[in-house]
Design an enzyme around this catalytic site. Sequence first.
Site, PDB file in Angstrom:
ATOM      1  N   GLU A 205       0.820  -1.214   0.000  1.00 22.94           N
ATOM      2  CA  GLU A 205       0.000   0.000   0.000  1.00 22.94           C
ATOM      3  C   GLU A 205       0.853   1.263   0.000  1.00 22.94           C
ATOM      4  O   GLU A 205       0.361   2.353   0.272  1.00 22.94           O
ATOM      5  CB  GLU A 205      -0.989  -0.019   1.163  1.00 22.94           C
ATOM      6  N   LYS A 335     -15.633  -1.767   1.733  1.00 20.66           N
ATOM      7  CA  LYS A 335     -14.876  -2.048   0.515  1.00 20.66           C
ATOM      8  C   LYS A 335     -15.872  -2.562  -0.521  1.00 20.66           C
ATOM      9  O   LYS A 335     -16.485  -3.622  -0.328  1.00 20.66           O
ATOM     10  CB  LYS A 335     -13.833  -3.140   0.783  1.00 20.66           C
TER      11      LYS A 335
HETATM   12  P1  PGA Z   1      -6.627  -6.097   1.697  1.00 23.57           P
HETATM   13  O1  PGA Z   1      -6.100  -5.157   2.866  1.00 23.57           O
HETATM   14  O2  PGA Z   1      -7.107  -5.261   0.596  1.00 23.57           O
HETATM   15  O3  PGA Z   1      -5.404  -6.919   1.371  1.00 23.57           O
HETATM   16  O4  PGA Z   1      -7.741  -6.929   2.305  1.00 23.57           O
HETATM   17  C1  PGA Z   1      -6.726  -3.973   3.267  1.00 23.57           C
HETATM   18  C2  PGA Z   1      -7.247  -4.064   4.666  1.00 23.57           C
HETATM   19  O5  PGA Z   1      -7.114  -5.100   5.327  1.00 23.57           O
HETATM   20  O6  PGA Z   1      -7.859  -3.114   5.153  1.00 23.57           O
HETATM   21 ZN    ZN Z   2      -8.297  -4.396   7.123  1.00 25.38          ZN
END
Ligand code: PGA
Ligand code: ZN
Length: 409
Positions: A205, A335
Amino acid sequence: MTIKTLRAWEILDSRGRPTLAVEARLSDGTTATAQVPSGASTGKHEALELRDRDPARYAGRGVLRAVANVEGVLQAALSGCPAEDQATVDRRMIAVDGTPDKRNLGANAILGVSCAVARAAAMAQGVPLWKRLAGDREPRMPVPMVNIVSGGLHTLGGIEVQDFLVIPHGFDSLADSLEAVVRVHAFARRTIEKHGYALTGVADEGGWGPALDSNERALAILDEAIEASGCGGRMSIAIDVAASHFHRDGAYFLETEGRRLDAAGMTDLLESWCDRFPVISIEDALDEDDWAGWKQLTARLGARAQLIGDDLFTTNTVRLRRGIEEGAANAVLVKMNQIGTLTETFEVIDAARAAGWRAVVSARSGETEDSFLADLAVASGAGQIKIGSITRSERLAKYNRLLEVERGM
Ligand code: PGA
Ligand code: ZN
């Protein structure tokens, strides 16, 4: 305006893995595209991301089946459907898929269509995407939760806790907040090097992914970097423990530290971090199915910290309602690709708000140059966004879009 055609193709995400781009063309000729993100520390209750499983291509990670589903079944189902009616578009896709986790057509295929249609509808109406998505909601520029140090599945090994982030407060604008965050990020590097830890490049990230000897060390480094940058008092700390990935047989294994804890032990540890560092937000403190542990955690720390469920809720209203009823967590991570449509994503944000919970709109560790997330965060009025760090263009596409919206809002 109605939907005329849907096209899709395979592209690469920020980890160099295949994902989808989808193009929606409307009856008036308006055309818009959207790109689909992909996680690494995925929750087991997420909607299914359809992969080809053909070992001859991309180690089985190709998405040509999802591409075919967009251009075949979904185009046939949506052709002629009014593009302004997002709920109808999304419900039709959910019905055609016919499974609770979208395993038939793939949540990646469905989300790509959902977002491409929304963007095309906004363009056709001549309004900014965030304005169109907001509907009756009060749009709001979100406060960023910015990754500075990474561990867990987003690095090459090392500490277990996945994200150490800062939350700026008391700044007049997002632009001013980001200026300060960039300073903290630079001081974090100096602090890591000053203490003699190896900088092993940037993590998935975009934050630093140093080889550290304990999880707490990352907190100490971040705390020191905040002070050294002159941001003390205006920068709080958030962590994403992402505990599911080191939880086995009822125990939490902090291998870097040679420790094995139960849920109460994890809660003790986190409480001590809240006591000694300016930690105000903790995500996925415990495993995605440890409801009893989450309830105790919330009873103990809920009054002093934002306790966010990511893998716990997977942007799913059924799981969120259970959390609200049982007092497990007090905030939800949002998400889009965990659930697969915009309509369901907004349902989660609205359900959280109705319960007096907070929502944090979030990117995935595998991202694209699509900035859709920024408009979603503004439109939802959620007030918080988590994109990753302030390096790597898949992250900056979203920050830079927020800056653009801030200028014109
Ligand atoms: P991921 O991580 O997109 O790999 O799930 C992001 C998070 O855990 O917030
Ligand atoms: Zn997370």
